[in-house]
Every structure is written in C-alpha cells, then in structure tokens.
Design a protein around this motif. Structure first.
Motif, short mmCIF file in Angstrom:
data_model
loop_
_atom_site.label_atom_id
_atom_site.label_comp_id
_atom_site.label_asym_id
_atom_site.label_seq_id
_atom_site.Cartn_x
_atom_site.Cartn_y
_atom_site.Cartn_z
N ASP A 1 48.09 -2.26 51.19
CA ASP A 1 47.79 -1.35 52.29
C ASP A 1 46.40 -0.74 52.14
OD1 ASP A 1 50.25 -1.88 53.33
OD2 ASP A 1 51.10 0.13 53.00
N ALA A 2 46.01 -0.42 50.91
CA ALA A 2 44.69 0.18 50.69
C ALA A 2 43.58 -0.81 51.04
CB ALA A 2 44.56 0.63 49.23
N ILE A 3 43.72 -2.04 50.62
CA ILE A 3 42.71 -3.05 50.93
C ILE A 3 42.65 -3.30 52.43
CG2 ILE A 3 42.19 -5.52 50.74
CD1 ILE A 3 43.00 -5.42 47.86
N THR A 4 43.81 -3.43 53.05
CA THR A 4 43.86 -3.71 54.48
C THR A 4 43.27 -2.56 55.29
OG1 THR A 4 45.85 -5.04 54.13
CG2 THR A 4 45.35 -4.39 56.39
N ASP A 5 43.63 -1.33 54.94
CA ASP A 5 43.12 -0.18 55.68
C ASP A 5 41.61 -0.05 55.52
OD1 ASP A 5 45.71 0.29 56.41
OD2 ASP A 5 45.97 2.09 55.17
N ALA A 6 41.09 -0.31 54.32
CA ALA A 6 39.64 -0.24 54.11
C ALA A 6 38.93 -1.32 54.91
CB ALA A 6 39.33 -0.38 52.62
N LEU A 7 39.52 -2.52 54.95
CA LEU A 7 38.94 -3.61 55.73
C LEU A 7 38.92 -3.26 57.22
CD1 LEU A 7 37.90 -6.47 56.23
CD2 LEU A 7 40.28 -7.28 56.04
N LEU A 8 40.03 -2.75 57.73
CA LEU A 8 40.10 -2.40 59.15
C LEU A 8 39.08 -1.32 59.50
CD1 LEU A 8 43.97 -2.41 59.72
CD2 LEU A 8 42.31 -4.11 60.52
N ALA A 9 38.90 -0.37 58.59
CA ALA A 9 37.92 0.68 58.84
C ALA A 9 36.51 0.12 58.89
CB ALA A 9 38.03 1.76 57.75
N GLU A 10 36.20 -0.83 58.01
CA GLU A 10 34.87 -1.44 58.01
C GLU A 10 34.64 -2.25 59.28
OE1 GLU A 10 31.73 -0.87 56.62
OE2 GLU A 10 32.88 -0.94 54.74
#
Length: 279
Positions: free
Chosen positions: A120-129
């Motif tokens: 979830d942390a990786i996915t959320d950071a990617l979506l934010a970028e």
C-alpha cells in the motif's frame, strides 16, 4: 517507434519513488563512491534515503558478470545514478509532441515482505507521483503482486492496470490477491478477470511469453482483456505472438520488433525511439 517505456519502481527510506528493477543494489551494475564494484548484493533500496542511494554509480554493466555478458552491446553511461520517477516524467514532458506512455511495475514480493516497503505504501506513493505529474492518462500500473493493483482500482480506478504473471506466481495465491487458479478452472485469463472485477479502465493480462498459448490469447480477448506478454527478444517468438493476435509485446529490442513488423507488411510506428516496450 516505441510508444511505451516499461520500468520498475521502488520506494526509498525517505519516501521517494525511484526507478529500479532490483529491490537491493545489484553488484552486476553498481559501483560505490570510490568507483569499486560491489562485492555482493548491496543495501535494500527501502533502507537508503535518496541522497544515500545516489552515491552509487549504475551507469555500466560489470563486464565479467553473467548478466553483463548478456548485453555486451549496451552503451555505458558512467556517472548515472538511479533516477527518480519524477525526473523521468519531467524528461519526457520536455520532449516535443511526446505521447509516450509509461508501463510502471510496483516491485513487491509477497513472499519477502521485508524486502521492500509495504504494497500500500509503494502504491500510494506511486499514485501521488503520477498525480503530481499529471500523467494518469498516460500510465499503466502493472504488478505480479496483485494486491497493489487492487489498491490502484480502489484509489485511482481510471488508471489502466496490467496483471503480470508467471507459472510460479499463478500457482501461489499470495501473488494473486488470495485467488486460487483452481477456482477458475485452471484458466489464467479467468483468474485475471476475477481479480480485476468490473473496471472503468483498460485491463491487461501480461504473462511470461513462454507460458502463453494461442488458445489463452483468444480466451483473454473474449473476456475483454488486452494481452501483452513479456519479455520477447527473439525474432521467431515475436512473429508467432503477432500471429496469435497479442496487443503488443514488451521487448529489450524494439528495433528488432520493428524489423519483424516491416517483414510482415504491418504498419510501422513513427519515430526512432529505441528503449522500453513496443506496443
């Protein structure tokens, strides 16, 4: 004529999305600040800040390594650091009239939960970028760990998703969002369809090309899935998959794929870009 750049991402200790196929620094193409090759696998990306990570030079393959010997024609770019995803977005945005897309893999392994940041942390950071860059319409997010794709569907349902698979991952429900292949009659396309559920965005099945059959391509297309096998580097394999009706291929050699298309009298994409995934 490349229209999509395929890349993998990880998350640093200070929460920066970076482009890396490896979850730890790879001694086959990594030198330290003194210019010395790493003697063994280096630190995990998740354990390093961006500043620490960029002390390492990844601009050249180690020539005596088994990996380096596979790609003897690769041009070295000494001094290259592992880039951020934001930097790539900015570079592509600066290209005139660029319509390049991005096929971005979340590099997560459910069997090695401590190797990377949490899904979830990786996915959320990617979506934010992606949101910061305004690139949502030009991105497909792909993963072998289908939990990250469920997160994408929940948080950003309009972003296209690609369900990566191999024989190993299809046989282990930890990779497939808890779904068992047997529950879908042993059908990989049906398993992808079940995992994806109703979707407002395009859904792709991206299998290892050696695992793919013509019957599966036909089944996937009937289910409304796009089919994009990886990593297809031999001329004969490219030709066979084109005959089967795949929607594209991921390859290290788009120039070779262009030759195969030309030989078969197929329309050629414009341009001379020579990196990433050809579709």
């Amino acid at each position: 004529g490349v229209d999509t750049l395929e890349l993998d991402i990880g998350l640093t200790a200070d929460g920066v999305v970076v482009i890396s196929h490896d979850t730890s620094l790879n001694p086959d193409h990594t030198r330290d600040a003194q210019g010395q090759w790493l003697a063994a696998k280096g630190p995990r990306i998740r354990a390093l800040t961006l500043e620490q990570l960029q002390r390492y030079d990844v601009g050249r393959l180690r020539p005596d390594s088994d990996y380096g010997k596979q790609f003897g024609q690769q041009k070295p770019v000494d001094g290259q650091r592992i880039p951020t995803l934001a930097a790539l977005f900015e570079q592509v945005r600066a290209l005139p009239d660029s319509k390049l897309r991005f096929n971005i893999e979340t590099k997560v392994d459910p069997t090695l939960p401590d190797e990377t940041a949490a899904p979830d942390a990786i996915t959320d950071a990617l979506l934010a970028e992606i949101e910061r860059a305004g690139m949502a319409s030009r991105v497909t997010i792909q993963s072998f760990d289908w939990r990250t794709l469920a997160r994408v569907a929940q948080r950003a349902p309009k972003i296209a998703r690609a369900y990566l698979s191999s024989g190993r991952t299809l046989a282990d429900a930890r990779w497939t969002q808890g779904l068992e292949l047997a529950s879908q009659g042993g059908s990989a396309p049906q398993l992808v369809k079940a995992a994806a559920g109703p979707s407002v965005a395009p859904v792709t099945w991206s299998p290892a090309y050696r695992d793919l059959t013509q019957q599966q391509v036909q089944e996937a297309r009937k289910l409304g899935l796009l089919v994009l096998p990886w990593t297809v580097n031999a001329r004969a394999d490219m030709a066979r998959l084109i005959d089967w009706g795949v929607d594209g291929v991921i390859t290290d050699y788009p120039d070779l794929l262009r030759d195969v298309l030309r030989e078969r009298g197929m329309p050629l994409p414009a341009g001379e870009n020579r990196a990433g995934a050809a579709r």
